[in-house]
Enzyme design. Structure first.
Site, PDB file in Angstrom:
ATOM      1  N   CYS A  71      50.381  88.532  71.085  1.00  0.00           N
ATOM      2  CA  CYS A  71      49.855  87.159  71.062  1.00  0.00           C
ATOM      3  C   CYS A  71      49.574  86.650  72.470  1.00  0.00           C
ATOM      4  O   CYS A  71      48.532  86.016  72.733  1.00  0.00           O
ATOM      5  CB  CYS A  71      50.801  86.220  70.326  1.00  0.00           C
ATOM      6  SG  CYS A  71      52.500  86.173  70.952  1.00  0.00           S
ATOM      7  N   HIS A 184      55.915  82.560  69.576  1.00  0.00           N
ATOM      8  CA  HIS A 184      54.486  82.857  69.504  1.00  0.00           C
ATOM      9  C   HIS A 184      53.771  82.204  70.682  1.00  0.00           C
ATOM     10  O   HIS A 184      54.280  81.237  71.270  1.00  0.00           O
ATOM     11  CB  HIS A 184      53.915  82.330  68.188  1.00  0.00           C
ATOM     12  CG  HIS A 184      52.522  82.795  67.888  1.00  0.00           C
ATOM     13  ND1 HIS A 184      52.165  84.115  67.854  1.00  0.00           N
ATOM     14  CD2 HIS A 184      51.375  82.089  67.616  1.00  0.00           C
ATOM     15  CE1 HIS A 184      50.884  84.226  67.564  1.00  0.00           C
ATOM     16  NE2 HIS A 184      50.373  83.015  67.425  1.00  0.00           N
ATOM     17  N   ASP A 202      45.225  79.834  66.665  1.00  0.00           N
ATOM     18  CA  ASP A 202      46.214  80.892  66.472  1.00  0.00           C
ATOM     19  C   ASP A 202      45.566  82.266  66.585  1.00  0.00           C
ATOM     20  O   ASP A 202      44.618  82.587  65.853  1.00  0.00           O
ATOM     21  CB  ASP A 202      46.869  80.723  65.103  1.00  0.00           C
ATOM     22  CG  ASP A 202      48.171  81.470  64.979  1.00  0.00           C
ATOM     23  OD1 ASP A 202      48.292  82.561  65.574  1.00  0.00           O
ATOM     24  OD2 ASP A 202      49.079  80.973  64.290  1.00  0.00           O
TER      25      ASP A 202
END
Length: 243
Positions: A71, A184, A202
């Site tokens: 991520c 995250h 995202d």
């Protein structure tokens, strides 16, 4: 509001467009406190946003993380490409220069910060995220969640979102905002004042869509302890280096 009508309205307003890769179907349901960007309400929040300078460049450079731990890598690649930082050749495209989730580690400075293999196993901390960014010609400001009040958190990010050529990456605990489940990293693309929500693009598109999250919820999600660093998560502000 239908997607075609939204795109037409966004173009009229000079906001840009909604790339299809942002709106793909996802596998996990959203908690009630989150607003799906791919909804009438989510679309309206962007149209009415006055702090959305980052939306177009980030959406144009959108990346889905290549594995469960990348991520931070995908987020860095988006920002470096959006800032037009000189990139190495991308081997998969032969003669073209572009940052990818592979060649971003080719910088000799990155090896001393964290290796690709380590990131693949455990992801990266807020400081490692900042360190990798600093190995390129950008300026980075690091803020841990326990170091800023909610008003400061909100205002620093809003100020960034109102300006061109700078970006925000946020490191947060998913479970705090009602998602599955651990730490995250993703970019923030816009802020809607009336709803007091930030739009997170995202990078785990196989899992969640872009969502509008309450500023207070996101702030709380940054004020959580990272099990590796033993420090709180937070956010980074990225600008091109001054001459």
């Amino acid at each position: 509001m239908k997607l075609k009508k939204l795109i037409a309205k966004l173009l009229l307003l000079g906001v840009g467009f909604v790339p299809s890769q942002l709106l793909a179907q996802t596998s996990l349901p959203l908690a009630e406190n989150l607003i799906n960007f791919n909804s009438s309400q989510g679309e309206t929040l962007l149209v009415e946003s006055k702090a959305r300078q980052d939306y177009i460049p980030l959406s144009l450079q959108f990346e889905t993380q290549e594995n469960l731990a990348f991520c931070g890598v995908a987020s860095i690649v988006m920002v470096l490409n959006a800032l037009s930082i000189p990139a190495p050749k991308a081997t998969e495209w032969v003669m073209y220069h572009r940052f990818t989730q592979d060649n971003v580690f080719d910088n000799p400075k990155t090896e001393s910060i964290i290796t690709k293999e380590t990131v693949s196993r455990q992801g990266m901390t807020l400081q490692e995220l900042a360190g990798l960014l600093k190995s390129y010609p950008v300026e980075v400001e690091v803020y841990h969640g326990n170091e800023v009040s909610l008003p400061e958190f909100r205002q620093r990010i809003i100020n960034n979102l109102k300006q061109e050529n700078n970006f925000v990456l946020v490191n947060y605990l998913r479970s705090t905002i009602g998602q599955e489940r651990g730490g995250h990293i993703s970019p923030i693309a816009a802020y809607n004042e009336q709803s007091d929500r930030f739009l997170i693009l995202d990078v785990s598109r196989y899992k969640y869509p872009p969502v509008w999250v309450k500023a207070e919820d996101l702030w709380k999600a940054t004020n959580t302890i990272d099990s590796v660093s033993k420090k709180t998560r937070g956010f980074v502000l990225i600008n091109t280096e001054l001459d």
